[in-house]
Design an enzyme around this catalytic site. Structure first.
Site, mmCIF file in Angstrom:
data_model
loop_
_atom_site.group_PDB
_atom_site.id
_atom_site.type_symbol
_atom_site.label_atom_id
_atom_site.label_comp_id
_atom_site.label_asym_id
_atom_site.label_seq_id
_atom_site.Cartn_x
_atom_site.Cartn_y
_atom_site.Cartn_z
ATOM 1 N N SER A 166 -13.226 -6.939 -1.310
ATOM 2 C CA SER A 166 -12.681 -7.820 -2.354
ATOM 3 C C SER A 166 -11.172 -7.814 -2.252
ATOM 4 O O SER A 166 -10.581 -6.873 -1.719
ATOM 5 C CB SER A 166 -13.081 -7.276 -3.727
ATOM 6 O OG SER A 166 -12.383 -6.047 -3.958
ATOM 7 N N ASP A 167 -10.516 -8.844 -2.772
ATOM 8 C CA ASP A 167 -9.075 -8.724 -2.916
ATOM 9 C C ASP A 167 -8.839 -7.743 -4.080
ATOM 10 O O ASP A 167 -9.746 -7.392 -4.835
ATOM 11 C CB ASP A 167 -8.429 -10.091 -3.160
ATOM 12 C CG ASP A 167 -6.929 -10.066 -2.843
ATOM 13 O OD1 ASP A 167 -6.351 -11.135 -2.648
ATOM 14 O OD2 ASP A 167 -6.369 -8.948 -2.770
ATOM 15 N N TRP A 168 -7.628 -7.356 -4.240
ATOM 16 C CA TRP A 168 -7.222 -6.308 -5.187
ATOM 17 C C TRP A 168 -7.876 -6.467 -6.568
ATOM 18 O O TRP A 168 -7.538 -7.372 -7.328
ATOM 19 C CB TRP A 168 -5.704 -6.333 -5.333
ATOM 20 C CG TRP A 168 -5.139 -5.208 -6.114
ATOM 21 C CD1 TRP A 168 -5.030 -5.135 -7.471
ATOM 22 C CD2 TRP A 168 -4.583 -3.996 -5.608
ATOM 23 N NE1 TRP A 168 -4.440 -3.961 -7.837
ATOM 24 C CE2 TRP A 168 -4.151 -3.226 -6.716
ATOM 25 C CE3 TRP A 168 -4.405 -3.455 -4.328
ATOM 26 C CZ2 TRP A 168 -3.562 -1.968 -6.577
ATOM 27 C CZ3 TRP A 168 -3.817 -2.207 -4.198
ATOM 28 C CH2 TRP A 168 -3.415 -1.473 -5.307
ATOM 29 N N GLU A 169 -8.885 -5.626 -6.864
ATOM 30 C CA GLU A 169 -9.548 -5.590 -8.178
ATOM 31 C C GLU A 169 -10.221 -6.920 -8.548
ATOM 32 O O GLU A 169 -10.527 -7.184 -9.710
ATOM 33 C CB GLU A 169 -8.574 -5.151 -9.264
ATOM 34 C CG GLU A 169 -7.962 -3.781 -8.956
ATOM 35 C CD GLU A 169 -7.140 -3.208 -10.083
ATOM 36 O OE1 GLU A 169 -6.872 -3.929 -11.057
ATOM 37 O OE2 GLU A 169 -6.778 -2.014 -9.989
#
Ligand code: GLC
Length: 694
Positions: A252-255
């Site tokens: 995933s991208d950050w969070e």
């Protein structure tokens, strides 16, 4: 010899649920209080730790103290160089030189791998049509075909074989998908488009990355077809893992898994973790929702462990493919050998030379070195801005500024900043004008500071910031030749700057060798060859404005009562000190079957006394289809080198399958019919021809 997937399957059978989930967990910079988690096999990856001693230390815990001794995968963003900074990606793309772009990526990854980084969150392959979006700086522009070729070149470079025979790193095609379509050019904003536009424009560079063997993907922050990308079964499971049979893994991208709560798709972290897992996000970057909640979800629904097994297999396969089980550690002495070494620094200069785009030249360039120069503007002596966004470990102390390059070249010049790069109240315009009044020519450095593009650095106005235009206007009154160097992270709306400059170069944020490359071009040691990969609008009100727009029912009607729809500069445009003449477009065959290739030759003559490079571009239009097709689409190009007065006959061979499209039912079809063809120096000029698919 067992394959990576066979080894992964064998290892999986030994793993506990905790250990499986651990492989799906990535946390930020290594905090040594997470040593226990590593020891217990509850973390599989860290990001942004750029310290080889620390990486080796925590890897040793995994390899010597954990039960199954599964190596950690250390990831980071090496977007355009590591310590040796290359031009920002959109500038590199303007070189249209795939070999150079591949080499730039390989050199960057070689440096980063010396710090233990074996996974690169790049290439960013998002098509970007809106220059208000700060991340247009990170990609390869607005065209799907060029974007696809550059995506492949960057994957090859980042995943090039290292000395141990394994890939230097896993590349990561991001941000999947259509992140560049954010409404208003506002980062993280809604992306709303048809599946047809998605498949025709935004997916091709990602598919190209899969075809080139990219080892990972990153799901994006935005929604697509009204579902957040990090919980999107359609994009991840149906398209990426289904249709494209991608066998790497998705982070995933950050969070962004946890952020599906903010999207209103999940009501708590547990359900966000479930959404991510079910949609096919294999690893959770930094939010901890997988670490905290996957186990409880499996206890409630045992079947979910099958999804976890698939994710873990994908991650383990890549770790085997990278040779991490055999070579988990990095020789700390390697960095002395590779970082900022001569070959890499030279590569930054080669890349910078071909990234510069000459946009205007009223018979002024190249300059003679005897002239007395006034170097005016906020960027002439600024070592930070050439590093650009996502500078990784780039250090301004390594930057060669224009001022330094002028000194190195022994030029006769004076320098004044004239104004602040951003604050309109801070200016020394009169002082600069006074200084310039005693010189022969003015070289003016204008544009955007390093922090005005990149992630979440979007602009509602694309004009020159601060008092820069006032500085230009004041200098113009001296009636001396003005050469403007535009330090830009994106297309800018600068019609008055174009009009008041006698010569104009887009020098972007050009990296470590910025000043050297600029000086070589200003004085003719290098002949500029770059061409734009993004349309420059005249004004923000024209956006979105891109060359390959669809055909409409009233193409001749005016679009605004107060502006036309002509851009300031077109896609594919760039000047040279040479003059290239196109002639004799000869089609080998004009009626082709679906399994044929479109083959033709074009004569290009360098009608000048200097060697140069020309980017020959091939565009087509499908004249009749079941859906509205673009007015023009790039389908091939070649960057060719020419001696002075050299004539070359270039040959092209394009598979007919390249002229297919998605019909209203989303079937990719190659349809009989007539097509227009253009071959020329940009998207707005060329020799025309036609062909038929029968
Ligand atoms: C950022 C970016 C992404 C990057 C990641 C890790 O938010 O969106 O491109 O790779 O976080 O730094």
């Amino acid at each position: 010899m067992a394959t990576s997937i066979q080894k992964a399957k064998r290892l999986l059978t030994k793993m506990t649920l905790d250990e499986k989930i651990g492989q799906m967990v990535q946390f930020g910079r290594i905090k040594l209080n997470e040593k226990n988690l590593v020891r217990e096999g509850k973390i599989g990856s860290f990001l942004n730790s750029r310290n080889v001693a620390l990486v080796n230390e925590v890897q040793r815990i995994a390899m010597e103290q954990s039960r199954l001794k599964i190596p950690l995968l250390i990831g980071s963003d090496i977007i355009h160089g590591y310590v040796s900074t290359f031009p920002i990606p959109v500038a590199e793309a303007c070189s249209w030189n795939l070999d150079l772009i591949e080499s730039s990526a390989k050199h960057a990854m070689t440096e980063a791998a010396a710090d233990g980084i074996r996974w690169n969150f790049a290439p960013m392959v998002d098509i970007a049509r809106d220059p208000r979006w700060g991340r247009i700086a990170e990609g390869a522009g607005e065209d799907p075909y060029l974007g696809a070729q550059i995506a492949k070149a960057r994957v090859r470079g980042f995943q090039a074989k290292g000395k141990n025979g394994y890939p230097l790193a896993a590349a990561c095609a991001k941000h999947f998908v259509a992140y560049g379509g954010a409404e208003g050019g506002r980062d993280y904003n809604t992306v709303d488009m048809s599946e047809h536009v998605l498949r025709t424009t935004y997916l091709p560079p990602f598919k190209a990355a899969v075809d080139e063997g990219v080892m990972s993907f990153m799901s994006s922050f935005n929604d697509i077809l009204s579902v957040p990308s990090s919980a999107n079964d359609f994009s991840l499971r149906q398209v990426l893992k289904g249709e494209w049979r991608f066998d790497g893994f998705v982070v995933s991208d950050w969070e962004s898994i946890e952020e599906v709560i903010a999207h209103g798709i999940a009501d708590d972290r547990t359900s966000s973790a479930l959404a991510g897992l079910k949609s096919g996000v294999d690893m959770d970057m930094h939010s901890g929702v997988y670490h905290d909640h996957l186990k409880e979800l499996v206890i409630k629904d045992k079947k979910l462990e099958l999804l976890i097994d698939d994710s873990v297999l994908r991650i383990l396969k890549i770790k085997y493919d990278l040779g991490l089980f055999e070579h988990p550690y990095t020789d700390p002495n390697l960095r002395d050998e590779v970082i900022l070494n001569k070959e890499t620094v030279e590569m930054t200069l080669k890349m910078a030379r071909e990234s510069i785009v000459l946009l205007k030249n009223e018979a002024l360039l190249p300059l003679s070195k005897e002239q007395k120069i006034a170097l005016i503007g906020p960027f002439g002596d600024d070592p930070h801005t050439p590093i650009g966004c996502w500078g990784a470990e780039g250090n301004h102390k390594n930057t060669v500024t224009v001022k330094m390059a002028f000194e190195n070249a022994g030029l006769d010049f004076v320098i004044a900043q004239g104004c602040d790069s951003i604050d309109p109240k801070v200016e020394w315009i009169q002082e600069a004008v006074d200084l310039a009044s005693h010189q022969d020519i003015i070289i003016l450095t204008l544009g955007e500071r390093q922090d005005m593009s990149g992630e979440n650095n979007n602009r509602a106005f694309l004009d020159l910031p601060g008092a820069q235009l006032e500085l230009l206007r004041a200098l113009k009154k001296l009636n001396k030749p003005i050469i403007t160097l535009l330090f830009n992270g994106r297309p800018m709306t600068i019609p008055e700057t174009v009009e008041k400059s006698d010569a104009l170069l887009a020098v972007w944020h050009l990296g470590l060798s910025s000043g050297t490359a600029i000086t070589e071009i200003l004085f003719g040691d290098v002949n500029p060859s770059g061409k734009l990969v993004t349309t420059f609008p005249k004004t923000v009100g024209q956006i979105p404005l891109y060359y390959n727009h669809k055909r409409t029912g009233r193409p001749k009607f005016r679009r605004y009562i107060d502006c036309d729809e002509e851009p300031l500069f077109h896609f594919g445009f760039g000047l040279s000190y040479s003059n290239f003449i196109y002639d004799k477009l000869i089609m080998k065959k004009s009626r082709l079957g679906k399994k044929d290739k479109l083959e033709f030759t074009i004569d290009v003559y360098n009608d000048s006394d200097i060697d140069g490079q020309e980017i020959v571009q091939v565009y087509y239009r499908d004249l009749l289809a079941q859906v509205t097709r673009p007015v023009k689409e790039l389908c091939a190009f070649e960057k060719a080198n020419f001696k002075a007065h050299q004539l070359k006959t270039l040959s092209f061979s394009i598979p007919i399958s390249q002229f297919g499209y998605y019909d209203p039912e989303m079937n990719f079809i190659i349809e009989k019919g007539n097509f227009a063809l253009w071959v020329g120096p940009s998207s707005i000029e060329g020799i025309a021809s036609e062909f038929t698919i029968r």
